[in-house]
Design a protein around this motif. Structure first.
Motif, PDB file in Angstrom:
ATOM      1  N   SER A 143       0.847  -1.195   0.000  1.00 22.87           N
ATOM      2  CA  SER A 143       0.000   0.000   0.000  1.00 22.87           C
ATOM      3  C   SER A 143       0.881   1.243   0.000  1.00 22.87           C
ATOM      4  CB  SER A 143      -0.875   0.000   1.242  1.00 22.87           C
ATOM      5  OG  SER A 143      -0.076   0.256   2.378  1.00 22.87           O
ATOM      6  N   LEU A 172      -0.144  10.547   0.537  1.00 26.36           N
ATOM      7  CA  LEU A 172      -0.993   9.742   1.422  1.00 26.36           C
ATOM      8  C   LEU A 172      -2.273  10.496   1.765  1.00 26.36           C
ATOM      9  CD1 LEU A 172       1.753   8.537   3.899  1.00 26.36           C
ATOM     10  CD2 LEU A 172       0.940   7.414   1.838  1.00 26.36           C
ATOM     11  N   ASP A 173      -3.318   9.745   2.118  1.00 24.97           N
ATOM     12  CA  ASP A 173      -4.542  10.440   2.508  1.00 24.97           C
ATOM     13  C   ASP A 173      -4.374  10.994   3.922  1.00 24.97           C
ATOM     14  OD1 ASP A 173      -5.529   8.547   4.526  1.00 24.97           O
ATOM     15  OD2 ASP A 173      -5.802   7.211   2.814  1.00 24.97           O
ATOM     16  N   LEU A 174      -5.297  11.883   4.280  1.00 21.34           N
ATOM     17  CA  LEU A 174      -5.144  12.708   5.478  1.00 21.34           C
ATOM     18  C   LEU A 174      -4.896  11.877   6.738  1.00 21.34           C
ATOM     19  CD1 LEU A 174      -5.245  15.718   6.158  1.00 21.34           C
ATOM     20  CD2 LEU A 174      -7.594  15.352   6.918  1.00 21.34           C
ATOM     21  N   LYS A 175      -5.696  10.819   6.919  1.00 22.15           N
ATOM     22  CA  LYS A 175      -5.620  10.050   8.157  1.00 22.15           C
ATOM     23  C   LYS A 175      -4.260   9.366   8.266  1.00 22.15           C
ATOM     24  CE  LYS A 175      -8.332   6.767  10.745  1.00 22.15           C
ATOM     25  NZ  LYS A 175      -9.052   5.523  10.492  1.00 22.15           N
ATOM     26  N   LEU A 176      -3.856   8.770   7.147  1.00 23.53           N
ATOM     27  CA  LEU A 176      -2.583   8.069   7.109  1.00 23.53           C
ATOM     28  C   LEU A 176      -1.431   9.047   7.324  1.00 23.53           C
ATOM     29  CD1 LEU A 176      -1.790   5.192   6.715  1.00 23.53           C
ATOM     30  CD2 LEU A 176      -1.597   5.581   4.270  1.00 23.53           C
ATOM     31  N   ARG A 177      -1.621  10.268   6.815  1.00 24.51           N
ATOM     32  CA  ARG A 177      -0.588  11.278   6.926  1.00 24.51           C
ATOM     33  C   ARG A 177      -0.357  11.643   8.396  1.00 24.51           C
ATOM     34  NH1 ARG A 177      -1.264  15.940   2.602  1.00 24.51           N
ATOM     35  NH2 ARG A 177      -3.306  15.820   3.522  1.00 24.51           N
ATOM     36  N   ARG A 178      -1.451  11.813   9.126  1.00 23.69           N
ATOM     37  CA  ARG A 178      -1.346  12.124  10.555  1.00 23.69           C
ATOM     38  C   ARG A 178      -0.590  11.015  11.277  1.00 23.69           C
ATOM     39  NH1 ARG A 178      -2.124  16.137   9.038  1.00 23.69           N
ATOM     40  NH2 ARG A 178      -3.954  17.476   8.937  1.00 23.69           N
ATOM     41  N   ASP A 201       2.930  21.740   3.903  1.00 26.66           N
ATOM     42  CA  ASP A 201       1.858  21.571   4.878  1.00 26.66           C
ATOM     43  C   ASP A 201       2.338  22.102   6.229  1.00 26.66           C
ATOM     44  OD1 ASP A 201       0.089  20.653   6.777  1.00 26.66           O
ATOM     45  OD2 ASP A 201      -0.272  18.739   5.759  1.00 26.66           O
ATOM     46  N   ASP A 387      -3.715  21.572   0.980  1.00 28.94           N
ATOM     47  CA  ASP A 387      -4.167  20.332   0.356  1.00 28.94           C
ATOM     48  C   ASP A 387      -4.478  20.516  -1.121  1.00 28.94           C
ATOM     49  OD1 ASP A 387      -3.937  18.598   2.533  1.00 28.94           O
ATOM     50  OD2 ASP A 387      -5.652  19.598   3.450  1.00 28.94           O
ATOM     51  N   VAL A 390      -1.193  19.681  -3.296  1.00 31.09           N
ATOM     52  CA  VAL A 390      -0.544  18.373  -3.325  1.00 31.09           C
ATOM     53  C   VAL A 390      -0.130  18.041  -4.755  1.00 31.09           C
ATOM     54  CG1 VAL A 390      -0.889  15.910  -2.978  1.00 31.09           C
ATOM     55  CG2 VAL A 390      -1.757  17.540  -1.288  1.00 31.09           C
ATOM     56  N   SER A 392       1.287  15.742  -7.753  1.00 28.12           N
ATOM     57  CA  SER A 392       1.097  14.317  -8.032  1.00 28.12           C
ATOM     58  C   SER A 392       2.409  13.574  -7.964  1.00 28.12           C
ATOM     59  CB  SER A 392       0.487  14.138  -9.409  1.00 28.12           C
ATOM     60  OG  SER A 392       1.334  14.710 -10.379  1.00 28.12           O
TER      61      SER A 392
END
Lengths: 392, 307
Positions: A143, A172-178, A201, A387, A390, A392
């Motif tokens: 992943s 990465l998406d927001l949750k994974l980033r945190r 960010d 955001d 971001v 690519s």
């Protein structure tokens, strides 16, 4: 000139001295100087195109500086080949070798340096990122978050003097980033390497870094600890780019002891001289920008606050808009002088919510505000939605 | 039964039939699309192949004229041909020539493809057109042109004579060398283009990453760039080797009789000797040998592992 043989083993603080990089007419990095202490987590923060990635690529050796020097400790690496530098990069889109297993990816750097017994080091690195179980897989079978960690392990395993991270969490998406922010911070603390983290960010930079350098147009606007940058910005760009600020123009009336007496369409007020940013003129009539963070303003219905606080600045106004954010409520208040001031009020008691069109009094302690040079763009650094940028 | 229930029933029943029918329709469309290709292959490949195989098992009519054969199942044709050195030597020679030509084409084509892919910049497309440009001239003409280039009075020999590689009266045409040069030249684009296509897809970031991870440029090339271009190398070598092994134009135009390849042998046996079964046997042996070699090659390189 440092001895050539020492370069791959160089260690110490990283120094960038008057570093400049031009591409034709465009100056991407302009006379930049900074020192990154060994073992620190350093963030280069700025909008896209501000020169932060170019700076990083000069440190890794992928770009050749137009002028200036780069040193690690005493070793000058300015024009050294990338493969000779004790510097490794975590690339933006990881750049894992697709034809190799995870294990081989991580072992790549060690093997190239001719280290014979790499097994233990590779296994340890995979353990550090908690991916021992996928060692024999290919990168495409992982992943995004896992690939990100492999890219980190592949760099860290070499124990570089400086580890560069180029927007490592951008894909990465927001949750994974945190989650990965905390993970990165943990790993940095554990291995004790110098991390230089490039990001647009501001939240990411503030969460992880010991020191943040805010870059704009090829120069460093301000550098310091996250709290320092947030509480005492030097420029309008920093004030607006890091979090939100209410900035409004005012003029200097006089200097009274430790205080600066200022005037704006809503009246006169005082600010401590210690809260002045860079290049602020205290001459009578000089233009300044006064800033105060939305969460540092107290909002109350005018009748309840009529007594007025003994110390502090205040301004009265009318609530123009409210938005309930759960943890807080955001108010937009228009002052008689026509300024719009944003206020974040914590939701201690939901009955306190003030409806639109309420007459309110805004108060804040002068020590919570800051004074900036008035000759700069008040909008600098505004409306850059991290955001939306971001890449690519 | 109430009206509502009746409607309910029909509503429930109705959606069921369509899926299989659309599915069937889709399958039908797929077959329909494949039909022309299948027919083409059946008529012009499968049937001739069977016919050729049957021919390869024929024997001469006893007391008949030259070129008169009867259908038998004489598998000994294969054994006889394989043990006859007028046949197996050109066969082996074919593989040696085409093998050398393939290696040469790889050595020339890979750097060419690499340069176009990584250093071509805005001239990339122009350079690619130049690689293909020779195809605008007939294969035979181009091969004949090599006679001029390699002739005793030509520029190549002149240079070779000056530097003493070739004696004062020596030449390089006709020779095995000339045949291999011709093969290399004629199949070079087939080598270059697939390699280019592979290299073009290699992410430059990966090459940067290898440098960042202490790989010198050469090491980075052999550990990262080259492995990632292997699918192109495999395709290029096959597209060069297979047609080169069966080629007869180059040997006929640029070689001596002692340089004949299996293609020339098949042509001669078929058209001049009128020994159709032996020509068919040779064709089958050529085909089978190439097939086996290709399978071994692909298995060893293991392209299925590549991304």
């Amino acid at each position: 000139m440092a001895k050539k043989t020492d370069i791959t083993k160089a260690e110490g603080d990283l120094y960038l001295e008057n570093l400049t990089k031009s591409f034709g007419d465009f100056t991407a990095v302009d006379d930049l100087s900074l020192q990154v202490p060994q073992g620190s987590f350093f963030a280069l923060l700025g909008p896209s195109g501000c020169g932060k990635t170019t700076t990083l690529r000069m440190v890794s050796g992928l770009e050749d500086p137009t002028a200036g020097r780069i040193r690690i400790g005493d070793a000058d690496i300015t024009h050294e080949k990338p493969y000779k530098r004790p510097v490794n990069t975590v690339f933006q889109n990881y750049a894992l070798f697709p034809h190799m297993t995870i294990w081989d990816n991580v072992a790549f750097g060690l093997k190239r340096r001719g280290i014979k017994d790499v097994k233990k080091q590779v296994d340890d690195a995979l353990e550090l990122i908690q991916l021992t179980q996928v060692a024999q897989r290919k990168p495409t079978q992982l992943s995004g978050g896992q690939q990100q960690r492999v890219a980190l392990a592949r760099a860290i395993v070499n124990r570089p003097a400086v580890l560069l991270l180029d927007e490592p969490l951008g894909a990465l998406d927001l949750k994974l980033r945190r989650q990965m922010q905390l993970e990165l911070k943990r790993i940095q603390t554990e291995v004790g390497l110098t991390f230089i983290h490039v990001t647009h960010d501001q939240e990411e930079a503030m969460t992880m870094a010991d020191t943040v350098a805010v870059m704009n147009n090829g120069i460093i606007e301000q550098m310091g600890a996250p709290t320092q940058l947030y509480e005492s910005p030097d420029t309008a760009f920093v004030a607006n780019f890091l979090g939100q600020s209410n900035l409004f123009p005012a003029t200097v009336v006089e200097v009274d002891g430790e205080d600066l007496v200022l005037e704006d369409p809503d009246g006169s007020f005082r600010m401590p001289k210690s809260r002045m940013g860079r290049n602020v003129s205290t001459d009578r009539g000089a233009r300044v920008l006064v800033g105060v963070r939305p969460e540092k303003i107290n909002i109350a219905a005018l009748d309840a606050a009529a007594a007025g606080p003994a110390d502090g600045n205040f301004v009265d106004g009318v609530v123009e808009a409210t938005s309930f954010l759960g943890v807080s409520t955001q108010y937009e208040v228009r002052t008689p002088g026509g300024e719009i001031i944003n206020v974040f009020a914590q939701n201690l008691d939901s009955q306190d919510l003030l409806p639109v069109a309420s007459q309110v009094r805004l108060t804040w302690k002068p020590i919570h505000g800051f004074v900036l040079d008035g000759r700069q763009d008040i909008e600098a650094g505004v409306e850059i939605d991290p955001d939306a940028l971001v890449v690519s | 039964m109430s009206i509502a229930a009746a409607i309910g029933d029909t509503i429930e029943d109705e959606p069921k039939p369509p899926p299989p029918s659309t599915n069937k329709g889709r399958k039908f469309t797929a077959y329909l699309l494949m039909l022309p290709g299948m027919l083409w292959l059946a008529i012009f490949f499968v049937i001739p192949l069977v016919a050729l195989f049957m021919t390869s098992l024929q024997t001469p009519v006893p007391g008949g004229e030259v070129g008169q054969f009867q259908q038998t199942f004489s598998f000994s044709n294969y054994a006889e041909t394989l043990t006859d050195d007028t046949y197996y030597i050109p066969l082996i020679r074919s593989f040696i020539y085409s093998g050398i030509a393939t290696i040469l084409a790889l050595l020339i084509g890979y750097p060419l493809a690499y340069a176009i892919a990584f250093k071509g910049g805005k001239y990339r497309n122009l350079l690619l057109v130049m690689v293909i440009a020779p195809f605008f001239v007939s294969f035979i003409l181009r091969t004949i042109a090599w006679r001029q280039i390699l002739a005793d009075e030509g520029p190549v020999v002149a240079v070779l004579r000056v530097i003493g590689v070739v004696g004062e009266t020596g030449g390089i045409y006709p020779s095995a060398f000339a045949v291999i040069m011709g093969l290399t030249y004629n199949f070079l684009p087939f080598m270059t283009l697939p390699i280019y296509a592979s290299l073009e897809r290699v992410d430059p970031k990966l090459i940067e990453a290898s440098g960042d991870l202490y790989a010198k440029p050469m090491t980075g090339f052999f550990k990262v760039t080259f492995p990632l271009s292997l699918p192109g190398v495999v395709a290029g070598t096959l597209l060069t080797f297979i047609p080169a092994a069966g080629d007869y134009v180059n040997a006929a135009l640029l070689g001596r009789p002692s340089n004949t390849m299996i293609g020339n042998r098949i042509e001669y046996t078929f058209l001049s000797v009128n020994d159709y079964p032996t020509a068919a046997v040779l064709s089958f042996i050529l085909m089978a040998t190439i097939l086996i070699m290709v399978l071994i090659y692909i298995r060893r390189v293991g392209t299925e592992d590549l991304v």
